[in-house]
Design a protein around this motif. Sequence first.
Motif, PDB file in Angstrom:
ATOM      1  N   ASP A  99       0.922  -1.072  -0.025  1.00 11.08           N
ATOM      2  CA  ASP A  99       0.091  -0.139   0.067  1.00 11.08           C
ATOM      3  C   ASP A  99       1.106   1.088  -0.317  1.00 11.08           C
ATOM      4  O   ASP A  99       1.375   1.385   0.922  1.00 11.08           O
ATOM      5  CB  ASP A  99      -0.849   0.049   1.251  1.00 11.08           C
ATOM      6  CG  ASP A  99      -1.930   0.980   1.300  1.00 11.08           C
ATOM      7  OD1 ASP A  99      -2.412   1.712   0.254  1.00 11.08           O
ATOM      8  OD2 ASP A  99      -2.696   1.247   2.344  1.00 11.08           O
ATOM      9  N   ILE A 100       0.820   1.807  -1.244  1.00 17.88           N
ATOM     10  CA  ILE A 100       1.993   3.055  -1.314  1.00 17.88           C
ATOM     11  C   ILE A 100       1.217   4.279  -1.601  1.00 17.88           C
ATOM     12  O   ILE A 100       0.439   4.139  -2.475  1.00 17.88           O
ATOM     13  CB  ILE A 100       2.829   2.613  -2.438  1.00 17.88           C
ATOM     14  CG1 ILE A 100       3.701   1.349  -2.042  1.00 17.88           C
ATOM     15  CG2 ILE A 100       3.903   3.870  -2.626  1.00 17.88           C
ATOM     16  CD1 ILE A 100       4.655   0.857  -3.326  1.00 17.88           C
ATOM     17  N   LYS A 101       1.596   5.472  -1.021  1.00 23.75           N
ATOM     18  CA  LYS A 101       1.133   6.754  -1.188  1.00 23.75           C
ATOM     19  C   LYS A 101       2.186   7.548  -1.339  1.00 23.75           C
ATOM     20  O   LYS A 101       3.144   7.705  -0.226  1.00 23.75           O
ATOM     21  CB  LYS A 101       0.046   7.055   0.108  1.00 23.75           C
ATOM     22  CG  LYS A 101      -0.834   5.932   0.194  1.00 23.75           C
ATOM     23  CD  LYS A 101      -2.470   6.961   0.068  1.00 23.75           C
ATOM     24  CE  LYS A 101      -3.371   5.705   0.313  1.00 23.75           C
ATOM     25  NZ  LYS A 101      -3.406   4.518  -0.039  1.00 23.75           N
ATOM     26  N   LEU A 102       2.382   8.175  -2.216  1.00 26.48           N
ATOM     27  CA  LEU A 102       3.313   9.405  -2.605  1.00 26.48           C
ATOM     28  C   LEU A 102       2.940  10.509  -2.143  1.00 26.48           C
ATOM     29  O   LEU A 102       1.912  11.042  -2.493  1.00 26.48           O
ATOM     30  CB  LEU A 102       3.855   9.472  -4.203  1.00 26.48           C
ATOM     31  CG  LEU A 102       4.166   8.108  -4.636  1.00 26.48           C
ATOM     32  CD1 LEU A 102       4.538   8.448  -6.151  1.00 26.48           C
ATOM     33  CD2 LEU A 102       5.342   7.413  -3.881  1.00 26.48           C
ATOM     34  N   SER A 103       3.871  11.408  -1.574  1.00 30.20           N
ATOM     35  CA  SER A 103       3.428  12.787  -0.753  1.00 30.20           C
ATOM     36  C   SER A 103       3.604  13.679  -2.055  1.00 30.20           C
ATOM     37  O   SER A 103       2.977  14.902  -1.877  1.00 30.20           O
ATOM     38  CB  SER A 103       4.451  13.266   0.103  1.00 30.20           C
ATOM     39  OG  SER A 103       5.855  13.223  -0.406  1.00 30.20           O
ATOM     40  N   ALA A 104       4.224  13.582  -3.184  1.00 35.21           N
ATOM     41  CA  ALA A 104       4.611  14.576  -4.213  1.00 35.21           C
ATOM     42  C   ALA A 104       3.253  15.273  -5.017  1.00 35.21           C
ATOM     43  O   ALA A 104       3.383  16.239  -5.164  1.00 35.21           O
ATOM     44  CB  ALA A 104       5.546  13.840  -5.228  1.00 35.21           C
TER      45      ALA A 104
END
Length: 195
Positions: free
Chosen positions: A43-48
């Motif tokens: 489960d990956i969430k990027l802050s960009a």
Amino acid sequence: MHRTLQEVTRLFTTSIVSGRAIEKVFNFVGIKDINYAGSHGLDIKLSATTESSSVEEGHSYQPAQEHLATINKVYNSLLLATDGIDGATLENNKYCVSVHYRNVPKENQARVREVVEEVLEASGDGLKMTEGHMVYEVRPPTRWNKGDAVVYLLENLGFRDPSKVFPIYIGDDRTDEDAFRVCLQTTSRTFYFST
């Protein structure tokens, strides 16, 4: 520690890869400018791309989405199966289930493994069990680990050129070994720390 992490995040692209559910990690850390990979990178969430303080927004990737219902079903089965084992605790980490046995009396620790194996066999859903430090992890049959999450993060954050990347990975569990290997392959200058 929180101030130090904020300073590191201000100076360098920073990601946290954890076995815990991404929401738990975000609530604990609370820094929106960090990339989060929970459930061992499933489960990956990027802050960009996020504009708010919520980890729910922004670019995300979940390679095991289709197994979510199965994981929940097995979590409920494991809750019932471990109910009589003193000291055994479960953690639903969304895309994996952690069965902790560090507080189980030594004479009952083998029983925890037996129960996990029995539940997985009875489910017939192809879920697999891996081992960490005093924990059994139940994961979907998706071939994905913390190392794959690091590769995904590097590629999606624009760090494809190994000559311009200096990844540092810090971990303290067997499940971090895959990420250590990826970092070592990324550049000959990589340092890694394990406690």
